[in-house]
Design a protein around this motif. Structure first.
Motif: not given
Length: 534
Positions: A18-25
Motif C-alpha cells: 500500500a505504501q508503494v501505491d501511495k508513492i505513485f498516487s
C-alpha cells in the motif's frame, strides 16, 4: 523452505504494498504519464502495478505489458552480449578495438574493449557532440550518423585507462563490434542469444524508428504546468534504445540471480568492477554500477532519454529488486526506487543521511565570492548579495549556498561540498570539490567583447558558429538556428546555460593578442577545437 521464507517476508511487509501505491498516487490518474513498477524478492514478485497513462491522446493506461524505451539501462544487455563472445573466445577484453574495427580513428593510444565497457576509453560522448553540431535530441538519430561522428573524432578526453568518464560512444562501438564479429545485426544477435532464451518476447533494440510496436509508450515532459509530448527517433544500439516491458525485465533480473542463460564466467564478468591503470577501482563495470544506499550494497543502472526515466535497482545481499519505468521527464526514477526499497528493507538500513545544519560562527559568506576555474568544463561562480551567497555551476542555474563549517560550503541542489584554503593574510585563494582543485581568479579586466567576434569552425564536427557581441554578452549562432548566450566569467573564459557547451575558453595569439580559436567543453566532451575563420 524458500517459499516459506518468501511467504513470511510477504506477511511481514504487507503494508509496504500500500505504501508503494501511495508513492505513485499522484501519478495514478488518467491525466498524467506515470510508471510501471515491479518489486522482486528472491525472484518472487511482491508488487507489479502500472500507474498513469501510456498514451494520453488515446487514453491508454500503463500496464505490465507497456513497452518502454529504457534508455541507458540498455547498456547491461550490450555488456552481457560482449561477455558471451569473450567467454566463447571470439574476442578478448584487452583486444585493441581497431583490430576488429580498423576504420576507427587512431588516437595514438590503444583503446580496448575493457576501456569501452568501463567508460575509461576517453572517447567523447556522442549526445553532447551531436547537440554541439546542431542536432536536436528529438530528431531521428541513426547508428550511421553516430558512427560517422565517431570516425571524425580528432582527440580523446584523456589517455585511455587513466580516468573514468561515462561515454555512450563506447557502447555504440561495442554494438558495432558485435555486428562485425557475428555477421548479424545487433538486434538479431541479442534476440537470438539473450531475449529468446529468456522468453523476453516483447523486448528488442530499436533499429527502425518507423516500426509499429504494439503497446509502445509515449514519453512526456511538463513545461510551466502543461504536459507535452516528446518525440523519440533514437536508434543508438548498445548504449540505448532497448524497448521492453516490466514483465520481461523480471525475467532478466531472475537470470542475473539464477544464471540460466550465460555461463558462470559470463556472470562473473557481469559482477565485476572496472579499474583504472593505476589499480584504482571504479564503481562501473559491465553496464552496472556498484554503490550503497543507507548502508546496503546496491547494483543498479538508470536511464534517461526523451521523456523516459528508468532504473533497475538491485540490493543483492537481500535478493531484492525494484524496477521503475516512467514516461515522464519530471519523475526521478532512481529516487522512487530507493523509496520503494525503504518500505521493504528499512529495518536493515542505516539511519537516513541527515543534511548538514547551517553552521554558526563562520566567516561571512562574502569571503568566498568570486570565480573558481576547476579546468575542463567546470567553472564555479559564487555571487554574494547581502548576507546570502548563490552558486552558478554551468549549465545549472543559480542556486543557494549554505555554510556548514569554517571554510566549508554546501550547495544542496548540486549535492556538492566545497572546501576552501586561505593564504597567510587570511584571504581565500583556493577551492576544492570531488577531487577537483581551483584557484580563486582575479576579476576580469575591461576587455572589449568585440575582440571575440567572428566565425569559428570545427573541422571535427564540420560546422561553424558565428559570434557577435550584444550588450554585455556574446551570442553564438550555430547550425540549424542554434543560439547560445555566452557570459564572461573571467578573461577569455565564457559560460553558458547549455548542457552540451557550458564552458568556452578563448585562445589568443601570444604575439598579437588576437583571438585565434576557442575550445568548447562539457563534462563528457573536452577541448573541442573551433578555429577562427570559415
Amino acid at each position: 523452505m524458500i517459499r516459506v521464507l518468501i511467504c513470511l517476508f510477504l506477511i511481514a511487509h504487507a503494508p509496504a504494498y500500500a505504501q508503494v501505491d501511495k508513492i505513485f498516487s499522484a501519478w495514478d490518474t488518467n491525466k498524467n504519464p506515470g510508471a510501471a513498477v515491479v518489486v522482486l524478492y528472491r525472484g518472487a514478485v511482491l508488487h507489479h502495478e502500472g500507474y498513469g497513462m501510456a498514451n494520453l491522446e488515446h487514453g491508454i493506461p500503463i500496464t505490465s505489458t507497456s513497452v518502454f524505451d529504457v534508455a541507458s539501462v540498455s547498456k547491461q544487455f550490450c555488456a552481457f552480449a560482449i561477455a558471451l563472445l569473450v567467454d566463447e573466445g571470439v574476442i578478448a577484453l584487452d583486444d585493441d578495438i581497431r583490430t576488429h574495427l580498423p576504420e576507427l580513428p587512431d588516437f595514438g593510444h590503444t583503446i580496448t574493449l575493457r576501456h569501452l565497457i568501463h567508460h575509461t576509453s576517453g572517447l567523447r560522448d556522442w549526445p553532447g557532440m551531436l547537440a554541439m553540431a546542431g542536432r536536436n535530441m528529438e530528431d531521428v538519430i541513426s547508428m550511421e550518423e553516430i558512427s560517422t561522428f565517431i570516425k571524425h573524432q580528432r582527440t580523446l578526453n584523456f589517455v585511455p585507462g587513466t580516468q573514468y568518464s561515462y561515454s555512450n560512444t563506447g557502447y555504440t562501438i561495442l554494438a558495432l563490434l558485435i555486428e562485425r564479429l557475428s555477421g548479424k545485426s545487433f538486434r538479431a544477435f541479442t534476440e537470438e542469444r539473450i531475449f529468446t532464451p529468456l522468453d523476453m518476447t516483447r523486448t528488442h533494440f530499436q533499429d527502425d524508428h518507423e516500426e509499429i510496436i504494439p503497446g509502445r509508450v509515449i514519453s512526456y515532459t511538463s513545461q510551466f504546468g502543461e504536459i507535452q509530448r516528446i518525440g523519440n527517433g533514437l536508434m543508438a544500439l548498445g548504449s540505448s534504445s532497448l524497448h521492453t516491458t516490466t514483465e520481461d525485465l523480471i525475467k532478466w533480473v531472475r537470470n542475473l540471480e539464477e544464471q540460466k542463460v550465460g555461463s558462470p564466467a559470463v556472470h562473473a564478468m557481469m559482477n565485476s568492477q572496472g579499474q583504472l591503470d593505476d589499480g584504482t577501482e571504479i564503481a562501473y563495470g559491465f553496464g552496472l554500477v556498484r554503490g550503497t544506499y543507507r548502508g546496503l550494497n546496491t547494483i543498479s543502472h538508470s536511464g534517461g532519454w526523451a521523456g523516459f526515466r528508468t532504473v533497475i535497482l538491485r540490493i543483492p545481499d537481500h535478493e531484492f529488486t525494484a524496477i521503475v519505468l516512467s514516461n515522464s521527464a519530471i519523475m526521478n526514477a532512481p529516487a522512487m526506487a530507493q523509496r520503494i526499497a525503504e518500505h521493504y528493507l528499512d529495518a536493515s538500513m542505516a539511519p537516513p543521511h541527515q543534511p548538514p545544519v547551517t553552521a554558526s560562527d563562520v566567516p561571512p559568506l562574502s569571503d568566498y565570492a568570486g570565480v573558481y576555474d576547476f579546468g575542463k568544463a567546470y567553472v564555479l561562480q559564487l555571487i554574494a548579495r547581502g548576507e546570502s551567497l548563490s552558486a552558478h555551476w554551468p549549465p545549472t542555474p543559480r542556486v543557494p549556498v549554505q555554510a556548514i563549517g569554517v571554510d566549508s560550503l554546501r550547495i544542496p541542489a548540486l549535492n556538492l561540498t566545497i572546501t576552501f584554503t586561505r593564504d597567510s593574510s587570511g584571504s581565500v585563494i583556493n577551492a576544492s570539490t570531488q577531487g577537483l582543485n581551483a584557484t580563486r581568479l582575479s576579476p576580469s579586466k575591461d576587455t572589449m567583447l568585440s575582440m571575440y567576434e567572428g566565425c569559428y569552425t570545427s573541422e571535427e564536427l564540420g560546422i561553424s558558429y558565428s559570434i557577435s557581441a550584444q550588450d554585455s554578452v556574446l551570442v553564438a549562432s550555430g547550425p540549424r538556428g542554434k543560439k547560445l548566450t555566452l557570459t564572461k566569467a573571467v578573461d577569455h573564459v565564457f559560460v553558458s546555460d547549455t548542457w552540451f557547451m557550458p564552458v568556452i575558453r578563448m585562445e589568443t595569439d601570444k604575439t598579437t593578442g588576437t583571438v585565434i580559436r576557442f575550445e568548447a567543453s562539457s563534462a563528457r566532451s573536452l577541448h573541442v577545437q573551433f578555429l577562427k575563420g570559415c
